[in-house]
Scaffold this motif. Structure first.
Motif, PDB file in Angstrom:
ATOM      1  N   UNK A 134      20.213  -4.296  14.138  1.00 61.34           N
ATOM      2  CA  UNK A 134      21.626  -3.930  14.012  1.00 61.34           C
ATOM      3  C   UNK A 134      22.030  -2.937  15.097  1.00 61.34           C
ATOM      4  N   UNK A 135      23.295  -2.948  15.420  1.00 66.90           N
ATOM      5  CA  UNK A 135      23.826  -2.000  16.397  1.00 66.90           C
ATOM      6  C   UNK A 135      24.043  -0.645  15.721  1.00 66.90           C
ATOM      7  N   UNK A 136      24.211   0.414  16.509  1.00 66.09           N
ATOM      8  CA  UNK A 136      24.509   1.714  15.912  1.00 66.09           C
ATOM      9  C   UNK A 136      25.739   1.677  15.005  1.00 66.09           C
ATOM     10  N   UNK A 137      26.783   0.985  15.429  1.00 68.20           N
ATOM     11  CA  UNK A 137      27.985   0.904  14.590  1.00 68.20           C
ATOM     12  C   UNK A 137      27.713   0.167  13.282  1.00 68.20           C
ATOM     13  N   UNK A 138      26.909  -0.877  13.331  1.00 68.57           N
ATOM     14  CA  UNK A 138      26.566  -1.586  12.096  1.00 68.57           C
ATOM     15  C   UNK A 138      25.749  -0.701  11.166  1.00 68.57           C
ATOM     16  N   UNK A 139      24.852   0.093  11.716  1.00 62.14           N
ATOM     17  CA  UNK A 139      24.046   0.991  10.891  1.00 62.14           C
ATOM     18  C   UNK A 139      24.897   2.078  10.238  1.00 62.14           C
ATOM     19  N   UNK A 140      25.993   2.442  10.894  1.00 61.25           N
ATOM     20  CA  UNK A 140      26.896   3.467  10.354  1.00 61.25           C
ATOM     21  C   UNK A 140      27.909   2.898   9.364  1.00 61.25           C
ATOM     22  N   UNK A 141      28.041   1.588   9.320  1.00 59.12           N
ATOM     23  CA  UNK A 141      29.059   0.944   8.492  1.00 59.12           C
ATOM     24  C   UNK A 141      28.886   1.287   7.014  1.00 59.12           C
ATOM     25  N   UNK A 142      29.990   1.693   6.385  1.00 62.12           N
ATOM     26  CA  UNK A 142      29.973   2.103   4.972  1.00 62.12           C
ATOM     27  C   UNK A 142      30.025   0.867   4.080  1.00 62.12           C
ATOM     28  N   UNK A 143      29.476   1.026   2.880  1.00 65.55           N
ATOM     29  CA  UNK A 143      29.439  -0.102   1.944  1.00 65.55           C
ATOM     30  C   UNK A 143      30.840  -0.474   1.493  1.00 65.55           C
ATOM     31  N   UNK A 144      31.481   0.393   0.768  1.00 61.53           N
ATOM     32  CA  UNK A 144      32.860   0.177   0.329  1.00 61.53           C
ATOM     33  C   UNK A 144      33.400   1.500  -0.183  1.00 61.53           C
ATOM     34  N   UNK A 145      34.620   1.832   0.196  1.00 57.81           N
ATOM     35  CA  UNK A 145      35.195   3.093  -0.244  1.00 57.81           C
ATOM     36  C   UNK A 145      35.267   3.144  -1.770  1.00 57.81           C
ATOM     37  N   UNK A 146      35.046   4.279  -2.367  1.00 56.80           N
ATOM     38  CA  UNK A 146      34.868   5.596  -1.745  1.00 56.80           C
ATOM     39  C   UNK A 146      33.413   5.931  -1.419  1.00 56.80           C
ATOM     40  N   UNK A 147      32.497   5.001  -1.581  1.00 58.66           N
ATOM     41  CA  UNK A 147      31.085   5.291  -1.330  1.00 58.66           C
ATOM     42  C   UNK A 147      30.852   5.592   0.152  1.00 58.66           C
ATOM     43  N   UNK A 148      30.090   6.650   0.437  1.00 54.39           N
ATOM     44  CA  UNK A 148      29.754   6.957   1.830  1.00 54.39           C
ATOM     45  C   UNK A 148      28.475   6.250   2.286  1.00 54.39           C
ATOM     46  N   UNK A 149      27.905   5.398   1.447  1.00 55.18           N
ATOM     47  CA  UNK A 149      26.594   4.820   1.736  1.00 55.18           C
ATOM     48  C   UNK A 149      26.625   3.877   2.941  1.00 55.18           C
ATOM     49  N   UNK A 150      25.615   4.034   3.784  1.00 55.31           N
ATOM     50  CA  UNK A 150      25.400   3.177   4.948  1.00 55.31           C
ATOM     51  C   UNK A 150      23.893   3.060   5.144  1.00 55.31           C
ATOM     52  N   UNK A 151      23.482   2.096   5.932  1.00 49.40           N
ATOM     53  CA  UNK A 151      22.050   1.979   6.223  1.00 49.40           C
ATOM     54  C   UNK A 151      21.539   3.218   6.950  1.00 49.40           C
ATOM     55  N   UNK A 152      22.329   3.733   7.890  1.00 52.97           N
ATOM     56  CA  UNK A 152      21.907   4.948   8.585  1.00 52.97           C
ATOM     57  C   UNK A 152      21.832   6.114   7.610  1.00 52.97           C
ATOM     58  N   UNK A 153      22.771   6.201   6.682  1.00 52.20           N
ATOM     59  CA  UNK A 153      22.714   7.242   5.662  1.00 52.20           C
ATOM     60  C   UNK A 153      21.448   7.137   4.828  1.00 52.20           C
ATOM     61  N   UNK A 154      21.039   5.917   4.506  1.00 51.82           N
ATOM     62  CA  UNK A 154      19.804   5.725   3.748  1.00 51.82           C
ATOM     63  C   UNK A 154      18.586   6.185   4.549  1.00 51.82           C
ATOM     64  N   UNK A 155      18.565   5.873   5.833  1.00 49.29           N
ATOM     65  CA  UNK A 155      17.456   6.317   6.690  1.00 49.29           C
ATOM     66  C   UNK A 155      17.409   7.839   6.730  1.00 49.29           C
ATOM     67  N   UNK A 156      18.558   8.460   6.909  1.00 49.96           N
ATOM     68  CA  UNK A 156      18.624   9.926   6.966  1.00 49.96           C
ATOM     69  C   UNK A 156      18.217  10.536   5.624  1.00 49.96           C
ATOM     70  N   UNK A 157      18.687   9.928   4.551  1.00 49.98           N
ATOM     71  CA  UNK A 157      18.342  10.418   3.214  1.00 49.98           C
ATOM     72  C   UNK A 157      16.836  10.319   2.975  1.00 49.98           C
ATOM     73  N   UNK A 158      16.241   9.187   3.330  1.00 47.51           N
ATOM     74  CA  UNK A 158      14.811   9.022   3.094  1.00 47.51           C
ATOM     75  C   UNK A 158      13.984   9.936   3.997  1.00 47.51           C
ATOM     76  N   UNK A 159      14.484  10.261   5.177  1.00 44.68           N
ATOM     77  CA  UNK A 159      13.806  11.253   6.016  1.00 44.68           C
ATOM     78  C   UNK A 159      13.759  12.587   5.282  1.00 44.68           C
ATOM     79  N   UNK A 160      14.875  12.966   4.689  1.00 49.68           N
ATOM     80  CA  UNK A 160      14.926  14.221   3.929  1.00 49.68           C
ATOM     81  C   UNK A 160      13.987  14.175   2.730  1.00 49.68           C
TER      82      UNK A 160
END
Length: 176
Positions: free
Chosen positions: A42-68
């Motif tokens: 996926x491209x960076x923009x696709x990884x940043x793409x949100x699931x559906x408002x109001x959820x802030x969830x994205x694949x990049x968010x999941x990666x960042x969350x799992x890093x934490x």
């Protein structure tokens, strides 16, 4: 990810019969690889793409969350490292910064940080008995390495379900 020169992702099925430590770490690695596969290509923009408002969830968010999550359970709790009051992605001002602050985030750097935390975690548990006790600093509760590994498998499994839906929404790709 298309912008990441990382080697191809391999996902190994956990063994059907093994000792408990191997079984738990194999399942955890399986789920780590699953999240990586959901992000692959996926491209960076696709990884940043949100699931559906109001959820802030994205694949990049999941990666960042799992890093934490990796960082806190294995560095802070299991090994007792002082990581300070904040984290890489969130703070008091942004308690959900791992998910909320992805617009300007660098997917390559964030994926590398996650992989660094995964590598640290793998090394931290190698040859450590499952009954090794870790202390949760704020609450004072004690947990075993066994509990941490089971919790991490649960955490990844739940979020990989989210990743399935996110990836399907982005480009229609499905699969386990």
């Amino acid at each position: 990810m298309t912008d990441n020169p990382a080697p191809a992702i391999t996902r190994t099925n956990p063994p059907f019969a093994s000792d408990e430590a191997t079984m738990l770490t194999s399942w955890l690695d399986f789920h780590r690889a699953t999240l990586a596969l959901k992000c692959d290509g996926l491209t960076p923009d696709q990884l940043r793409e949100r699931s559906c408002p109001p959820s802030p969830m994205s694949l990049l968010g999941l990666v960042r969350h799992m890093a934490e999550v990796e960082r806190h359970w294995f560095r802070r709790y299991l090994n007792g490292e002082d990581l300070g009051p904040t984290s890489r992605y969130w703070s008091e001002a942004y308690p959900d910064g791992d998910f909320d602050l992805v617009e300007d985030a660098d997917p390559v750097a964030d994926t590398a940080a996650w992989q660094e935390d995964v590598a640290y975690a793998r090394a931290a548990v190698k040859d450590v008995p499952l009954d090794t006790v870790a202390k949760l600093p704020r609450r004072g509760d004690e947990v075993t390495l066994r509990w941490i590994l089971v919790h991490m498998i649960e955490e990844y499994a739940r979020h990989n379900g989210h990743a399935d839906l996110l990836r399907e929404r982005i480009d229609g790709a499905t699969g386990e």
